[in-house]
Design a protein around this motif. Structure first.
Motif, PDB file in Angstrom:
ATOM      1  N   LEU A  76     -12.482  84.542  30.389  1.00  0.00           N
ATOM      2  CA  LEU A  76     -12.595  83.444  31.356  1.00  0.00           C
ATOM      3  C   LEU A  76     -13.414  83.877  32.571  1.00  0.00           C
ATOM      4  O   LEU A  76     -14.289  83.140  33.052  1.00  0.00           O
ATOM      5  CB  LEU A  76     -11.194  82.992  31.790  1.00  0.00           C
ATOM      6  N   ALA A  77     -13.168  85.084  33.046  1.00  0.00           N
ATOM      7  CA  ALA A  77     -13.921  85.588  34.205  1.00  0.00           C
ATOM      8  C   ALA A  77     -15.407  85.698  33.877  1.00  0.00           C
ATOM      9  O   ALA A  77     -16.272  85.315  34.682  1.00  0.00           O
ATOM     10  CB  ALA A  77     -13.371  86.941  34.640  1.00  0.00           C
ATOM     11  N   VAL A  93      -6.610  76.620  40.201  1.00  0.00           N
ATOM     12  CA  VAL A  93      -5.976  77.418  39.141  1.00  0.00           C
ATOM     13  C   VAL A  93      -5.389  76.505  38.067  1.00  0.00           C
ATOM     14  O   VAL A  93      -5.588  76.723  36.860  1.00  0.00           O
ATOM     15  CB  VAL A  93      -4.885  78.326  39.739  1.00  0.00           C
ATOM     16  N   ARG A  94      -4.684  75.465  38.468  1.00  0.00           N
ATOM     17  CA  ARG A  94      -4.056  74.567  37.490  1.00  0.00           C
ATOM     18  C   ARG A  94      -5.098  73.771  36.707  1.00  0.00           C
ATOM     19  O   ARG A  94      -4.956  73.548  35.503  1.00  0.00           O
ATOM     20  CB  ARG A  94      -3.086  73.619  38.193  1.00  0.00           C
ATOM     21  N   THR A  95      -6.153  73.333  37.389  1.00  0.00           N
ATOM     22  CA  THR A  95      -7.211  72.596  36.693  1.00  0.00           C
ATOM     23  C   THR A  95      -7.882  73.476  35.644  1.00  0.00           C
ATOM     24  O   THR A  95      -8.104  73.056  34.496  1.00  0.00           O
ATOM     25  CB  THR A  95      -8.264  72.089  37.698  1.00  0.00           C
ATOM     26  N   THR A  96      -8.208  74.716  36.019  1.00  0.00           N
ATOM     27  CA  THR A  96      -8.832  75.641  35.072  1.00  0.00           C
ATOM     28  C   THR A  96      -7.887  75.961  33.919  1.00  0.00           C
ATOM     29  O   THR A  96      -8.310  76.073  32.755  1.00  0.00           O
ATOM     30  CB  THR A  96      -9.245  76.938  35.793  1.00  0.00           C
ATOM     31  N   HIS A 149      -9.203  74.997  30.138  1.00  0.00           N
ATOM     32  CA  HIS A 149      -9.482  76.090  29.195  1.00  0.00           C
ATOM     33  C   HIS A 149      -8.285  76.412  28.310  1.00  0.00           C
ATOM     34  O   HIS A 149      -8.351  77.337  27.498  1.00  0.00           O
ATOM     35  CB  HIS A 149      -9.929  77.344  29.957  1.00  0.00           C
ATOM     36  N   GLN A 150      -7.200  75.651  28.508  1.00  0.00           N
ATOM     37  CA  GLN A 150      -5.993  75.816  27.685  1.00  0.00           C
ATOM     38  C   GLN A 150      -5.491  77.264  27.684  1.00  0.00           C
ATOM     39  O   GLN A 150      -5.261  77.874  26.637  1.00  0.00           O
ATOM     40  CB  GLN A 150      -6.252  75.328  26.248  1.00  0.00           C
ATOM     41  N   VAL A 151      -5.363  77.795  28.883  1.00  0.00           N
ATOM     42  CA  VAL A 151      -4.793  79.128  29.067  1.00  0.00           C
ATOM     43  C   VAL A 151      -3.697  79.018  30.120  1.00  0.00           C
ATOM     44  O   VAL A 151      -3.578  78.017  30.827  1.00  0.00           O
ATOM     45  CB  VAL A 151      -5.856  80.150  29.519  1.00  0.00           C
ATOM     46  N   SER A 152      -2.893  80.055  30.235  1.00  0.00           N
ATOM     47  CA  SER A 152      -1.784  80.022  31.181  1.00  0.00           C
ATOM     48  C   SER A 152      -2.282  80.169  32.619  1.00  0.00           C
ATOM     49  O   SER A 152      -3.395  80.665  32.872  1.00  0.00           O
ATOM     50  CB  SER A 152      -0.791  81.132  30.868  1.00  0.00           C
TER      51      SER A 152
END
Length: 479
Positions: free
Chosen positions: A13-14, A35-38, A42-45
């Motif tokens: 992701l980075a 953070v929540r939007t990303t 991207h369907q990650v925690s």
């Protein structure tokens, strides 16, 4: 057979976000998704996103801003991050006559000279302004409303423009009806009218130190004395010093720029604004508020005007669209409260009327031209310009140089080593077709002789970069 471990999700992701930054999908100063939007996109925690953002911070690609989110850093902040803020004088000099004050006419003429690298005048470049759109609107209005565009427009001036100002006043933290405004030929005339309304020749007016030399020039023409109260790059006008002055002597007015003042770029904290308005009301001293930079904030909501806190009609609000739309249109305004009638009388005596076509054009742009969209782009541009200029100055100048870090507007205040005479630097720079504003212009006592103001209103280019290097060489030579 050895199998390589899969790349961790946070690292993927980075790397993906770094690639987006490198390809210009996110530019310096842009806010990246939360953070929540990303996490959702991207369907990650959430913890994975936080790890990725922490890594990007370590790579110096993004920065966290309290209560605001994550933003893309400029790639040019290594030197500028070590800069100190210019020192603030705490001395309150006696009121001073401005009879001998005179602007540098070379500086005035350099503003429009294309042969110069123009860092002296606080004017935005035409390249960042909506010139073509304004021209189309003006042409359409001239065809459709021939009679009204060539007729006289006596004070209070263009009704449509005043209506748009009334609507925008909600963004300033208050509601001012259209009849509360008088249209002026730029903010300079608005300030002239305001000072004329509240002070007589020989009387004393409090100003910030340093302050814009245009205010000093107006006061000089009106025969007023200036009492320069210290101001800081962080909070603006020193309230304790102001209180001391008001307790000791009679003054006719306070002139202040609470939003990203020129030249310091300071933004007065909300608590200070309320205290200043209350203090002035207690001493029955009107406040002249110059708000030309109010729309040019880089973060959060637009700061409130002092006028929003006025309960006695003693704040005279002045502004224009010279810093955001068209300097040459000279479309400004004043909302003078208790002094409105006096302002209209003086305005009528001075030039009787305004140019209606210019005011109508700005009114139409405010209503249907996408002003807010334009402002978002302009703010981002000016922020990038300031970042680039601070970094270039930090690299070119001696380590002892101190530079402001404003959160709005487009000017920098630079404190040079004490051995450097900024006026001599101004003349040496002009020989090389470089324009700067020497610091002595910004104070009635001629202080700040080793300071200069740098305007970042023109787009960065190799030519600007070379000019900054040349300035650095001249400063090193002076040492």
């Amino acid at each position: 057979m050895h199998t390589e471990a899969p790349t961790p999700l946070y690292l993927q992701l980075a790397d993906r976000i770094e690639e987006m930054i490198s390809h210009g999908m996110f530019r310096p100063g842009d806010r990246i998704p939360s953070v929540r939007t990303t996490s959702t996109q991207h369907q990650v925690s959430v913890s994975t996103v936080l790890q990725a953002y922490t890594l990007l911070e370590d790579r110096r690609l993004i920065e966290a801003r309290p209560k605001s989110g994550y933003y893309v850093r400029s790639p040019h902040t290594a030197y500028a991050s070590t800069l100190q803020t210019p020192a603030v004088s705490r001395r309150i000099p006696p009121a001073k006559s401005l009879s001998r004050f005179a602007p540098l006419m070379e500086l005035v003429h350099d503003v429009v000279n294309p042969d110069f690298v123009r860092m002296g005048g606080a004017h935005p470049s035409p390249e960042v302004l909506p010139g073509r759109k304004l021209s189309r609107l003006m042409a359409s209005l001239a065809r459709q409303q021939n009679f009204s565009t060539i007729s006289c427009d006596p004070a209070p001036g263009c009704q449509r423009f005043r209506t748009e100002l009334s609507r925008r006043s909600l963004d300033w933290g208050c509601y001012l009806p259209p009849d509360d405004f008088v249209v002026t030929n730029g903010a300079t005339e608005a300030l002239y009218l305001a000072l004329s309304a509240v002070a007589k020749p020989g009387e004393t007016v409090i100003i910030e130190s340093p302050t814009h030399y245009g205010v000093l020039n107006i006061m000089s023409q009106l025969g007023l004395k200036a009492l320069a109260v210290p101001a800081s790059p962080r909070e603006g006008l020193d309230l304790q010093a102001t209180r001391t002055v008001l307790q000791r002597q009679r003054v006719s007015a306070i002139v202040v720029v609470p939003n990203f003042c020129n030249p310091l770029g300071s933004c007065m904290p909300e608590v200070n604004r309320a205290a200043l308005v209350q203090m002035a009301a207690e001493h029955e001293v009107p406040i002249i508020e110059d708000d030309v930079y109010g729309d040019l904030h880089f973060e959060g909501e637009r700061p409130r005007c002092l006028k929003a806190l006025d309960r006695t009609g003693s704040v005279l609000l002045c502004g224009s669209f010279s810093k955001t739309l068209a300097p040459g249109y000279r479309v400004g305004y004043i909302s003078a409260g208790n002094f409105q009638d006096r302002v209209i009388q003086t305005k009528t005596a001075m030039n009787f009327c305004n140019a209606p076509l210019m005011a109508l054009t700005v009114a139409e742009f405010l209503r249907n031209g996408g002003y807010e969209h334009h402002l978002r782009s302009l703010r981002r541009t000016f922020r990038e310009q300031l970042i680039l200029m601070r970094e270039a100055l930090a690299q070119a100048m001696p380590q002892r140089v101190k530079i402001t870090d404003p959160q709005g507007g487009f000017v920098l205040w630079v404190e040079l080593p004490q051995q450097v005479d900024a006026l001599a630097l101004f003349h040496e720079a002009r020989k090389r077709h470089i324009s700067i504003a020497p610091g002595h212009l910004f104070c009635p006592a001629g202080e700040y002789r080793h300071h200069m103001r740098i305007s970042c209103g023109h787009l960065w280019s190799d030519r600007v970069g070379e000019a900054v290097k040349t300035l650095g060489q001249l400063v090193h030579a002076a040492l």
